[in-house]
Each structure stands twice: as structure tokens, then as C-alpha cells.
Enzyme design. Sequence first.
Site, mmCIF file in Angstrom:
data_model
loop_
_atom_site.group_PDB
_atom_site.id
_atom_site.type_symbol
_atom_site.label_atom_id
_atom_site.label_comp_id
_atom_site.label_asym_id
_atom_site.label_seq_id
_atom_site.Cartn_x
_atom_site.Cartn_y
_atom_site.Cartn_z
ATOM 1 N N LYS A 34 0.849 -1.193 0.000
ATOM 2 C CA LYS A 34 0.000 0.000 0.000
ATOM 3 C C LYS A 34 0.888 1.248 0.000
ATOM 4 O O LYS A 34 1.516 1.570 1.015
ATOM 5 C CB LYS A 34 -0.917 0.016 1.221
ATOM 6 C CG LYS A 34 -1.756 1.291 1.320
ATOM 7 C CD LYS A 34 -2.711 1.260 2.487
ATOM 8 C CE LYS A 34 -3.190 2.647 2.859
ATOM 9 N NZ LYS A 34 -3.577 3.483 1.725
ATOM 10 N N SER A 58 5.005 7.926 9.707
ATOM 11 C CA SER A 58 5.038 8.699 10.936
ATOM 12 C C SER A 58 5.172 7.809 12.169
ATOM 13 O O SER A 58 4.727 6.649 12.188
ATOM 14 C CB SER A 58 3.775 9.555 11.068
ATOM 15 O OG SER A 58 2.674 8.773 11.468
ATOM 16 N N THR A 59 5.757 8.391 13.208
ATOM 17 C CA THR A 59 5.933 7.674 14.466
ATOM 18 C C THR A 59 4.591 7.299 15.082
ATOM 19 O O THR A 59 4.405 6.178 15.569
ATOM 20 C CB THR A 59 6.743 8.534 15.452
ATOM 21 O OG1 THR A 59 8.020 8.813 14.883
ATOM 22 C CG2 THR A 59 6.934 7.829 16.784
ATOM 23 N N VAL A 94 1.677 6.743 13.676
ATOM 24 C CA VAL A 94 1.044 5.635 12.956
ATOM 25 C C VAL A 94 1.726 4.314 13.305
ATOM 26 O O VAL A 94 1.071 3.295 13.547
ATOM 27 C CB VAL A 94 1.076 5.893 11.432
ATOM 28 C CG1 VAL A 94 0.641 4.645 10.658
ATOM 29 C CG2 VAL A 94 0.169 7.067 11.069
ATOM 30 N N GLU A 114 10.797 2.650 9.774
ATOM 31 C CA GLU A 114 11.597 3.877 9.848
ATOM 32 C C GLU A 114 10.599 5.020 9.916
ATOM 33 O O GLU A 114 9.724 5.153 9.059
ATOM 34 C CB GLU A 114 12.510 3.994 8.627
ATOM 35 C CG GLU A 114 13.569 5.078 8.758
ATOM 36 C CD GLU A 114 13.133 6.386 8.143
ATOM 37 O OE1 GLU A 114 12.872 7.341 8.918
ATOM 38 O OE2 GLU A 114 13.039 6.464 6.918
ATOM 39 N N CYS A 139 13.386 12.287 5.620
ATOM 40 C CA CYS A 139 13.503 11.886 7.017
ATOM 41 C C CYS A 139 14.846 12.315 7.591
ATOM 42 O O CYS A 139 14.982 12.515 8.793
ATOM 43 C CB CYS A 139 13.366 10.372 7.156
ATOM 44 S SG CYS A 139 11.803 9.728 6.542
ATOM 45 N N GLU A 151 9.327 17.584 14.493
ATOM 46 C CA GLU A 151 9.584 17.291 13.085
ATOM 47 C C GLU A 151 8.552 18.019 12.229
ATOM 48 O O GLU A 151 7.349 17.774 12.325
ATOM 49 C CB GLU A 151 9.489 15.783 12.814
ATOM 50 C CG GLU A 151 9.829 15.430 11.374
ATOM 51 C CD GLU A 151 9.649 13.950 11.053
ATOM 52 O OE1 GLU A 151 10.440 13.429 10.256
ATOM 53 O OE2 GLU A 151 8.694 13.340 11.582
#
Length: 543
Positions: A212, A266-267, A269, A293, A327, A425
Site C-alpha cells: 500500500k 510517521s511515528t 502511525v 523507519e 527523514c 519534526e
Amino acid sequence: MNNGIFTIPIPYNETNLTYAPGTFERTQLKAVLKQMKSESADVPMFIGGKEIRTGEKVAMHPPHEHKHVLGYYHKGNASHVKQAISAAMKAKKNWESMSWENRAAIFLRAAELLSGKYRARINAATMLCQSKNAFQAEIDAACELIDFLRFNVKFAEQIYQMQPSSLKGIWNRMEWRPLEGFVFAITPFNFTAIAGNLPTSAAIMGNTVVWKPSNTQIYSAWVIMDVLREAGLPDGVINLIYTPGAETGNIVFSNPDFAGIHFTGSTGVFHGFWKTIGENISRYKSYPRIVGETGGKDFVLAHPSADVNSLVTALSRGSFEYQGQKCSAASRAYIPSNLWKEVKAKLIADVESFRMGTTEDFRNFINAVIDENSFDSLAGYIDRAKKDRGAKIITGGTYDKSKGYFISPTVIQATDPMYTTMCTELFGPVLSLHVYDELKFKNTLDLVDSTSNYALTGCIFSQDRNAVELATKRLVNAAGNFYINDKPTGAVVAQQPFGGARASGTNDKAGSMINLLRWTSPRSIKETLVPPTDYRYPFMSEQ
């Protein structure tokens, strides 16, 4: 009959083309850009080798020209997630039983197709749908993806060659099995190479995949799928779907055959996925591999001895290439007071010389941010910095979304080192910096280490080797990729394996053997050549 021990050709990093005026590649890329922009793409999902068109079409727009329509993708639903899982499981037996060298040949062929026939198309797609300039598209969509494919098959060969020792009369072997089930790959918008690597790295090791991509990267994902199909990837090995996130996750993470997730995003998620997987752990046939990551708040630390010109170039490139949507982008910097006046003047001069506009105009260094949500978020931080006493915008600070999502490259000087843009971020063309007392370098090391929960990339600029050694040791856990006298971006496959820890992810190092090991489930096999025929041991005999 496979009577041979096969060796993959020695891989090499693809050479970046320059796209300088007068070059063939520049002329070709401009022609393909014009052609692709003039067409209206009809992008299906790919499930079990079939093109799936639902009729529920969603328009795709260039971020730098959001009124233009590149075409439409066919949105899927829960039924398509289930179909993709079923197709992956159906293809699994034949794919994992195929000899490894034949699997490898498919991905080596894909690399060659990208290097030649598809190079302009993959770059043009990335430029149009993700708003990358020609050079950023070249180093990402072409070169890095080619590198992933070439080196990953070599890493697979090296893994298969890792075998245990054997004593006299025993033959020990290690079988590197694929995982039991399917792998779920979720890929981001910002790197076409990551979008290609996350599903293929698992597939190289014999796994089948449900893929996805980000909705804003579907246009170039479509090209990747065309490459893989032409390279000979069997039906159902990688299934590409465009389905709603929450609905997709609910179905995937409740399936007993879910074997692992390969994620970049994202962190928040990723935390949610990890929690859901934990809650469902009793459902699964095996413990799923969780590889992710999840971003960074990457730093540039300058020592009082730093070379100013090198430092400023690193800030200009590291912070603003691809609009800071990496990132690894340099988003916080610590400048010593003795260098600040000169750094400030040269940095402002650099930033104010940037041209900003569409990707089709090759003179532009800066293009648009990915979508309206990103634009609005960044504009909000900029507006806040204009009002807050602890911050001062020293260049940039403007934005305009009338034609495209353009944020002017912005530098914020924060008197408070814990100011929000020094810690959060932002994922855009905003650099926040703090000027520290040149006599307090050691204290600043502690500040760099403790400011952010992330630990992805960072760098030290210094001509004092003692300072370099001190920073390298004191910041040992602050960055998974650490650079000395270089910007904190631009990791190259097999040269600087990429990944960070803390809130930046599981540090499974894309671009190395480490990552591919995560997609295997080893089995030790012991064969006794002449088995014993009596249970009695020598110690049991009488004197």
C-alpha cells in the site's frame, strides 16, 4: 537441474546523470515530462497479476500545479484488501520454492530496465507527482532504487552462504526460509526508492507482499509495478492496492497469516500499528516481524573550529533539498557564537539565491511541498514564529498556495534551544537554529542529545579532531547515521546503511544485509552421516 553454486554479478552504485544543458538525458527527460503531463493516466490496482479498476476514480495532481490533472487512480475498498491477501497467499508456494537465483534474476533485470528503458519515465513520474527537481529525482527514483535491487540480491546470496560449521561425521546446514505468511509493505511519498525497496526486499527473500503506497506517490508506484511486471515478477508476488488506511490495517492485522510489516511513515502511525499487532498476537501463526523507519529531527552541530563555507553548504543542501521533505533533512542546527555572524550572512545569501517553482523548469532548486495539509501545517509554524518572542525569522517566512503548495525556504533563529521548531519534526523547508556560547561546546552536546526523541541522522562540523572524537562518543545514541564534516542526508545503498533508533524506528538498516535478514526465518538442519546404534556411552563401562 541446478547443479551449480551461483554467484551474483558484483553490484555497483549507479552513476548519477547530471542533466546539464546539452546532455542527451536532459533532452530525453524533458520530452518524457512533456508527454506524461499531456496524457491522462488511468492507474489500476494490481492484484494477483490482474489490473483492477473499480470506477471510483481519484484525481492525481502535481503539488506545484495543483489545478492540473495527471490522471486518476482507482480507489479500492475492504474487498480488495482481502483479495490482495488471498492472491499473496496463493502465489506463496510457487514463489518460495523457486530457486533463489531465478528470483534474483527478476530483480537484476528490473534494475537494468530502470537504468535504461524506464529511467526517464520513473524520474518524470517522480518529478510530476512528488514535485522533485531533476537531480533529486535522479538520485532517488533511478539511482537509489537501482542500487537497492542490485545490492539486495547480492545480500541475499551472502545470507544463503552463511552456513554453520560441522564436526566429523556431521553435516550442519542453515536453511533461510521466507516468513510463514504474507508481508505488508506501507510506503511513503517522499522517496520513490523506498516505495520500491520495501516490497521488493521482502520478495527477494521468497516472501509475497501486499503493498500500500502513499496516495500522493501512486503515480510513480504505477511505473515501479510496470517495471517489475516486465522484469518477469510472477502474478501475486507483489500486490499493489490503493485502499483506506484504517480499513486496510484492520483487515491485515487481524489475519492469522500476517507475518510482518515493512513501514516508512510517521511515528504515531507506527506506534498504533505496534499496539494493534500486540493486541492481536494470539491470532497469528508466528510472531510478526515489525520493521519501521519513522522520521527524525536531524541535527547539524558546528564546533567553533568548523569551516564556515562547508558548514553553510551543508545547511543549504541538507535543509532545503527536496523542500526538507526527507527523514534525514537537517532541521535543527547549533552554531557557535564565534562563527554566527559569518554563517548568518552566507546562509541568507544562499537561501535568497534559491529559485522556486515547477519541476519542469530545471533552473528551480526549490519546488512545492507535497499537499495542502503539509502546506497548512508549515504555514502555521511560520506564523507562530513571527509572533513568538523566543524566535526570529532571519530569511524566508512567506508562502503561497494559489497555484502550487509553495513554502519559501525559511530559517528561524531560536533563542530558546527548546523552542517548538527546534524539537518538532516539521517535514518541510524550515531550518531552526540556536546560537550557543562558543565556550560551551560540551554542554551543547548534552543539549543535542536530549532535545529530540528521534535519533535518525546528525552531523558534526569541526576541524578539531578531539572535538570530533568527543562528539562521536557523546552522541553515540543520537543518530543511527552520523556524519563528520558532511550534511546529514544522502545515504548511499551499501555505503551508509540507513536507519535510526529511539522514535526514529527499529534501525534495521535499509541498504544492508541486516534488513534482508528480517524477512527470513532460519531453520537449522543437522544430518548425522553414520548414526549411533547403541544408547550406551563409554563412561558407562566398568573399570
